[in-house]
Design an enzyme around this catalytic site. Structure first.
Site, PDB file in Angstrom:
ATOM      1  N   ARG A  66     -17.162  94.741  65.736  1.00 42.52           N
ATOM      2  CA  ARG A  66     -17.861  94.197  66.904  1.00 42.52           C
ATOM      3  C   ARG A  66     -19.072  95.025  67.304  1.00 42.52           C
ATOM      4  NH1 ARG A  66     -13.666  91.563  66.989  1.00 42.52           N
ATOM      5  NH2 ARG A  66     -12.129  93.186  67.314  1.00 42.52           N
ATOM      6  N   HIS A  70     -22.508  93.386  68.586  1.00 41.52           N
ATOM      7  CA  HIS A  70     -23.108  93.705  69.878  1.00 41.52           C
ATOM      8  C   HIS A  70     -24.483  94.350  69.712  1.00 41.52           C
ATOM      9  CE1 HIS A  70     -19.419  93.360  72.709  1.00 41.52           C
ATOM     10  NE2 HIS A  70     -19.258  92.597  71.646  1.00 41.52           N
ATOM     11  N   ASN A  97     -19.761  96.298  76.957  1.00 44.00           N
ATOM     12  CA  ASN A  97     -19.591  97.203  75.822  1.00 44.00           C
ATOM     13  C   ASN A  97     -18.580  98.317  76.085  1.00 44.00           C
ATOM     14  OD1 ASN A  97     -21.394  95.948  74.026  1.00 44.00           O
ATOM     15  ND2 ASN A  97     -23.159  96.943  74.981  1.00 44.00           N
ATOM     16  N   HIS A 195     -12.611  87.519  65.438  1.00 47.26           N
ATOM     17  CA  HIS A 195     -11.572  87.848  66.415  1.00 47.26           C
ATOM     18  C   HIS A 195     -10.201  87.954  65.770  1.00 47.26           C
ATOM     19  CE1 HIS A 195     -14.061  86.203  70.065  1.00 47.26           C
ATOM     20  NE2 HIS A 195     -14.549  87.322  69.566  1.00 47.26           N
TER      21      HIS A 195
END
Length: 327
Positions: A66, A70, A97, A195
């Site tokens: 991730r 991000h 974050n 996910h």
């Protein structure tokens, strides 16, 4: 017929301007094997470090994957997620974050690369290679990572706060957010499949448990048995507990994430929202029926595509010596 001198002058000026413009287009300047001559063992070094980390801390696979997401979704894939701020106003300090972990792992990779090839491999490229390697380490297929990114030198928490797509997003917000980055609806559903590994803080979905419409009610699209289990793990206002995003399979890259969504057991509003679009729903149905016949390959394709978003290459950006600070 001779060209007027003024025309020739204008053409020269335009050419000079084009040469000075930084390369910021999607994927321009990237290629597989960018470091073949300057640091031929770069990817092998990254793989070795990640293998060592995964053997003792497999729970970092999700956060490291991730981290690349991000990073790319704010300012493009240029490593700004890694920068520190003495006043805690960098991207990594933004609320969305706060659940990211593994920054020390990136530092460890960077140290190994600097020892072998000083000043060659960018932190932005490290994020892309690490993301691929944790997918492989957890059971996913390998894919070729394009490299050649440079590192940016601006990181603002406000940009991350305002521009990262939240877990509360509906399908319209999701599609719009991905389209802004040059990613299509298939990329949306495929990359949501990330996910399948990792954990989430309770605060990212607690509204679905305790106050979905502002009346103290749960989300009716959330399976009641699953909701009860989540309530047991996550008390109101819990900001520290982490739960599996793909229960029972959070450390394995597989298709079980897709199997959970029609059962109303997707953790986030953005997960269940994938049922609200015919194309994303059809993709989910296909992966369930065929045991993920295309997902593993599709994921690599969409990751490569995402890795081209807003890159800095050529004379733009820099190669940081330490990933947490500009040179």
């Amino acid at each position: 017929m001779a060209c007027p001198k003024i025309v020739l002058y204008c053409l020269l000026v335009q050419l000079m301007f084009l040469c000075l413009v930084p390369e910021v287009a999607h994927g321009q300047g990237l290629k597989v094997g960018f470091y073949q001559k300057t640091c031929p063992n770069a990817e092998a070094i990254v793989k070795k470090v990640i293998g060592e980390v995964m053997s003792v801390a497999p729970g970092l696979s999700g956060p490291l994957l991730r981290m690349h997401f991000h990073d790319c979704f704010i300012r493009g894939c240029e490593g700004s997620i890694l920068l520190n701020s003495p006043t805690h106003q960098a991207e990594k300090d933004a609320a969305p974050n706060q659940g990211l972990r593994g920054f020390q792992t990136i530092d460890r990779v960077k140290t190994a690369l600097e020892k072998a090839c000083p000043g060659i491999v960018s932190c932005a490229d490290i994020l892309a290679i690490v993301a691929r390697d944790v997918v492989v380490a957890t059971g996913g297929l390998s894919y070729n990572v394009e490299t050649g990114r440079k590192d940016g030198n601006i990181s603002r928490s406000s940009e991350a706060l305002n521009n990262l797509i939240p877990p509360t997003a509906n399908i319209t917000t999701l599609k719009t957010g991905f389209a802004r980055r040059g990613l299509n609806v298939k990329d949306l559903v495929v990359l949501s499949g990330g996910h399948t590994i990792g954990f989430s803080r309770c605060s990212a979905f607690s509204n679905r448990l305790y106050n979905f419409t502002g009346k103290g009610d749960p989300d009716p699209k959330l399976d009641s048995t699953y909701a009860a289990r989540l309530k047991f793990q996550c008390k109101p206002n819990d900001v520290t507990t982490h739960v599996e995003m793909d229960p029972g399979s959070a450390r394995t890259f597989d298709v079980k994430y897709f199997e959970l969504i029609p059962k109303r057991r997707g953790l986030f509003t953005s997960d269940v929202a994938l049922l609200d679009d015919s194309q994303t729903k059809a993709y989910i149905d296909l992966q369930i029926k065929t045991g993920g016949s295309t997902f593993f390959k599709d994921f690599g394709v969409s990751m490569v595509k995402m890795g081209r978003v807003g890159v800095l290459t050529g004379t733009a950006g820099e190669v940081r010596k330490v990933c947490s600070k500009v040179n």
